[in-house]
Design a protein around this motif. Sequence first.
Motif, PDB file in Angstrom:
ATOM      1  N   ALA A  17       0.679  -1.072   0.042  1.00 35.52           N
ATOM      2  CA  ALA A  17       0.045   0.073  -0.157  1.00 35.52           C
ATOM      3  C   ALA A  17       0.941   1.215   0.046  1.00 35.52           C
ATOM      4  CB  ALA A  17      -0.874  -0.080   0.894  1.00 35.52           C
ATOM      5  N   ARG A  18       0.103   2.344  -0.279  1.00 33.36           N
ATOM      6  CA  ARG A  18       0.807   3.606  -0.017  1.00 33.36           C
ATOM      7  C   ARG A  18      -0.243   4.713  -0.006  1.00 33.36           C
ATOM      8  NH1 ARG A  18       1.914   6.559  -5.888  1.00 33.36           N
ATOM      9  NH2 ARG A  18       2.115   8.739  -4.952  1.00 33.36           N
ATOM     10  N   THR A  32      -3.259  -5.423  -5.334  1.00 28.31           N
ATOM     11  CA  THR A  32      -3.355  -6.753  -5.138  1.00 28.31           C
ATOM     12  C   THR A  32      -2.414  -7.707  -5.884  1.00 28.31           C
ATOM     13  OG1 THR A  32      -5.026  -6.899  -7.044  1.00 28.31           O
ATOM     14  CG2 THR A  32      -5.733  -6.247  -4.809  1.00 28.31           C
ATOM     15  N   ASP A  33      -2.702  -9.036  -5.634  1.00 28.19           N
ATOM     16  CA  ASP A  33      -1.860 -10.186  -6.424  1.00 28.19           C
ATOM     17  C   ASP A  33      -1.911  -9.939  -7.833  1.00 28.19           C
ATOM     18  OD1 ASP A  33      -0.742 -11.265  -4.474  1.00 28.19           O
ATOM     19  OD2 ASP A  33      -2.368 -12.756  -3.845  1.00 28.19           O
ATOM     20  N   GLU A  34      -3.114  -9.542  -8.354  1.00 28.84           N
ATOM     21  CA  GLU A  34      -3.371  -9.556  -9.868  1.00 28.84           C
ATOM     22  C   GLU A  34      -3.072  -8.047 -10.541  1.00 28.84           C
ATOM     23  OE1 GLU A  34      -6.037 -10.150  -7.797  1.00 28.84           O
ATOM     24  OE2 GLU A  34      -5.849 -12.222  -7.787  1.00 28.84           O
ATOM     25  N   ALA A  35      -2.026  -7.311  -9.709  1.00 25.56           N
ATOM     26  CA  ALA A  35      -1.760  -5.995  -9.946  1.00 25.56           C
ATOM     27  C   ALA A  35      -3.025  -4.986 -10.408  1.00 25.56           C
ATOM     28  CB  ALA A  35      -0.844  -6.096 -11.228  1.00 25.56           C
ATOM     29  N   GLU A  36      -3.957  -5.194  -9.712  1.00 32.18           N
ATOM     30  CA  GLU A  36      -4.992  -4.282  -9.548  1.00 32.18           C
ATOM     31  C   GLU A  36      -4.667  -3.393  -8.457  1.00 32.18           C
ATOM     32  OE1 GLU A  36      -8.595  -7.147 -10.967  1.00 32.18           O
ATOM     33  OE2 GLU A  36      -8.297  -7.147  -8.703  1.00 32.18           O
ATOM     34  N   VAL A  37      -5.443  -2.203  -8.591  1.00 29.86           N
ATOM     35  CA  VAL A  37      -5.090  -1.044  -7.474  1.00 29.86           C
ATOM     36  C   VAL A  37      -6.396  -0.780  -7.146  1.00 29.86           C
ATOM     37  CG1 VAL A  37      -4.261   1.143  -6.968  1.00 29.86           C
ATOM     38  CG2 VAL A  37      -2.959  -0.416  -8.522  1.00 29.86           C
ATOM     39  N   LEU A  51      -5.236   1.778   7.647  1.00 25.74           N
ATOM     40  CA  LEU A  51      -5.188   0.738   6.897  1.00 25.74           C
ATOM     41  C   LEU A  51      -4.268   0.469   5.831  1.00 25.74           C
ATOM     42  CD1 LEU A  51      -8.945   0.971   5.869  1.00 25.74           C
ATOM     43  CD2 LEU A  51      -7.896  -0.620   7.467  1.00 25.74           C
ATOM     44  N   SER A  52      -3.376   1.322   5.413  1.00 29.55           N
ATOM     45  CA  SER A  52      -2.296   1.099   4.749  1.00 29.55           C
ATOM     46  C   SER A  52      -1.187   0.328   5.244  1.00 29.55           C
ATOM     47  CB  SER A  52      -1.714   2.360   4.207  1.00 29.55           C
ATOM     48  OG  SER A  52      -1.254   3.339   5.554  1.00 29.55           O
ATOM     49  N   GLU A  53      -0.989   0.109   6.714  1.00 27.88           N
ATOM     50  CA  GLU A  53      -0.195  -0.555   7.535  1.00 27.88           C
ATOM     51  C   GLU A  53      -0.711  -1.920   7.530  1.00 27.88           C
ATOM     52  OE1 GLU A  53       1.278   1.462  10.904  1.00 27.88           O
ATOM     53  OE2 GLU A  53       1.277   3.337   9.734  1.00 27.88           O
ATOM     54  N   GLY A  54      -1.974  -2.367   7.138  1.00 31.13           N
ATOM     55  CA  GLY A  54      -2.505  -3.744   7.261  1.00 31.13           C
ATOM     56  C   GLY A  54      -2.088  -4.866   6.211  1.00 31.13           C
ATOM     57  N   ILE A  55      -2.398  -5.910   6.362  1.00 30.09           N
ATOM     58  CA  ILE A  55      -2.244  -6.880   5.477  1.00 30.09           C
ATOM     59  C   ILE A  55      -3.187  -7.085   4.278  1.00 30.09           C
ATOM     60  CG2 ILE A  55      -1.864  -9.252   5.145  1.00 30.09           C
ATOM     61  CD1 ILE A  55      -1.249  -9.590   8.080  1.00 30.09           C
ATOM     62  N   VAL A  56      -2.691  -7.061   2.975  1.00 32.17           N
ATOM     63  CA  VAL A  56      -3.461  -6.960   1.663  1.00 32.17           C
ATOM     64  C   VAL A  56      -3.520  -8.591   1.425  1.00 32.17           C
ATOM     65  CG1 VAL A  56      -3.690  -6.472  -0.645  1.00 32.17           C
ATOM     66  CG2 VAL A  56      -2.805  -4.863   1.003  1.00 32.17           C
ATOM     67  N   HIS A  57      -4.717  -9.024   1.251  1.00 30.16           N
ATOM     68  CA  HIS A  57      -4.865 -10.536   0.928  1.00 30.16           C
ATOM     69  C   HIS A  57      -6.024 -10.395   0.115  1.00 30.16           C
ATOM     70  CE1 HIS A  57      -7.862 -10.746   4.162  1.00 30.16           C
ATOM     71  NE2 HIS A  57      -6.960  -9.899   4.680  1.00 30.16           N
ATOM     72  N   GLY A  58      -5.734 -10.915  -1.309  1.00 30.21           N
ATOM     73  CA  GLY A  58      -7.063 -10.997  -2.314  1.00 30.21           C
ATOM     74  C   GLY A  58      -7.326  -9.847  -2.552  1.00 30.21           C
ATOM     75  N   THR A  62      -6.527  -6.439   6.004  1.00 29.04           N
ATOM     76  CA  THR A  62      -7.020  -6.622   7.370  1.00 29.04           C
ATOM     77  C   THR A  62      -6.484  -5.315   8.265  1.00 29.04           C
ATOM     78  OG1 THR A  62      -6.969  -8.905   7.347  1.00 29.04           O
ATOM     79  CG2 THR A  62      -6.663  -8.180   9.314  1.00 29.04           C
ATOM     80  N   CYS A  63      -7.027  -4.889   9.231  1.00 26.51           N
ATOM     81  CA  CYS A  63      -6.667  -3.480   9.951  1.00 26.51           C
ATOM     82  C   CYS A  63      -5.579  -3.947  10.822  1.00 26.51           C
ATOM     83  CB  CYS A  63      -7.703  -3.137  10.600  1.00 26.51           C
ATOM     84  SG  CYS A  63      -7.117  -1.615  11.838  1.00 26.51           S
ATOM     85  N   PRO A  64      -4.597  -3.337  10.973  1.00 26.97           N
ATOM     86  CA  PRO A  64      -3.260  -3.759  11.881  1.00 26.97           C
ATOM     87  C   PRO A  64      -3.658  -3.898  13.438  1.00 26.97           C
ATOM     88  CG  PRO A  64      -2.906  -1.577  11.166  1.00 26.97           C
ATOM     89  CD  PRO A  64      -4.110  -2.113  10.302  1.00 26.97           C
ATOM     90  N   LEU A  65      -4.742  -3.131  13.643  1.00 32.56           N
ATOM     91  CA  LEU A  65      -5.074  -2.853  15.251  1.00 32.56           C
ATOM     92  C   LEU A  65      -5.753  -3.877  15.863  1.00 32.56           C
ATOM     93  CD1 LEU A  65      -5.711   1.028  15.646  1.00 32.56           C
ATOM     94  CD2 LEU A  65      -3.557  -0.220  15.750  1.00 32.56           C
ATOM     95  N   HIS A  66      -6.891  -4.118  15.099  1.00 31.29           N
ATOM     96  CA  HIS A  66      -7.834  -5.253  15.672  1.00 31.29           C
ATOM     97  C   HIS A  66      -8.282  -6.327  14.823  1.00 31.29           C
ATOM     98  CE1 HIS A  66      -8.150  -1.860  18.265  1.00 31.29           C
ATOM     99  NE2 HIS A  66      -8.214  -2.491  19.361  1.00 31.29           N
ATOM    100  N   ASN A  67      -7.742  -6.393  13.666  1.00 21.24           N
ATOM    101  CA  ASN A  67      -7.833  -7.694  12.728  1.00 21.24           C
ATOM    102  C   ASN A  67      -9.417  -7.248  11.869  1.00 21.24           C
ATOM    103  OD1 ASN A  67      -5.525  -8.722  13.038  1.00 21.24           O
ATOM    104  ND2 ASN A  67      -6.007  -9.873  14.911  1.00 21.24           N
TER     105      ASN A  67
END
Length: 110
Positions: A17-18, A32-37, A51-58, A62-67
């Motif tokens: 993310a940025r 994303t994995d598919e090079a979509e933004v 949210l930019s510090e969260g985990i991108v999946h599909g 996922t928010c880094p504070l409370h999932n």
Amino acid sequence: MSWIDIGALDDIPVRGARVVKAEVGCIALFRTDEAEVYATTNTCAHKGGPLSEGIVHGRRVTCPLHNWVWSLETGEAQGADEGRIATYPVRIEAGRILIDGDAVGKRSAA
């Protein structure tokens, strides 16, 4: 729509993310994995996490504070969580990321 060039696709790592600043506040751009933004508010609707510090999946983050998990496509909370985050139209042209300037210049969610 009036499209604004905000950077190169390669500026965002895959599953990364940025953040860019706009009139509506900080906007997180997710690749994303598919090079979509996808573009959403950078603030989690649950507890205000970055949210930019969260985990991108599909096509989710996922928010880094409370999932809490958010759809990058719709902004809706996933699973048992409820709520919505703002999303903004983006597109890719010739390796450049463009965002809808009309949407990010407004105070309401796109």
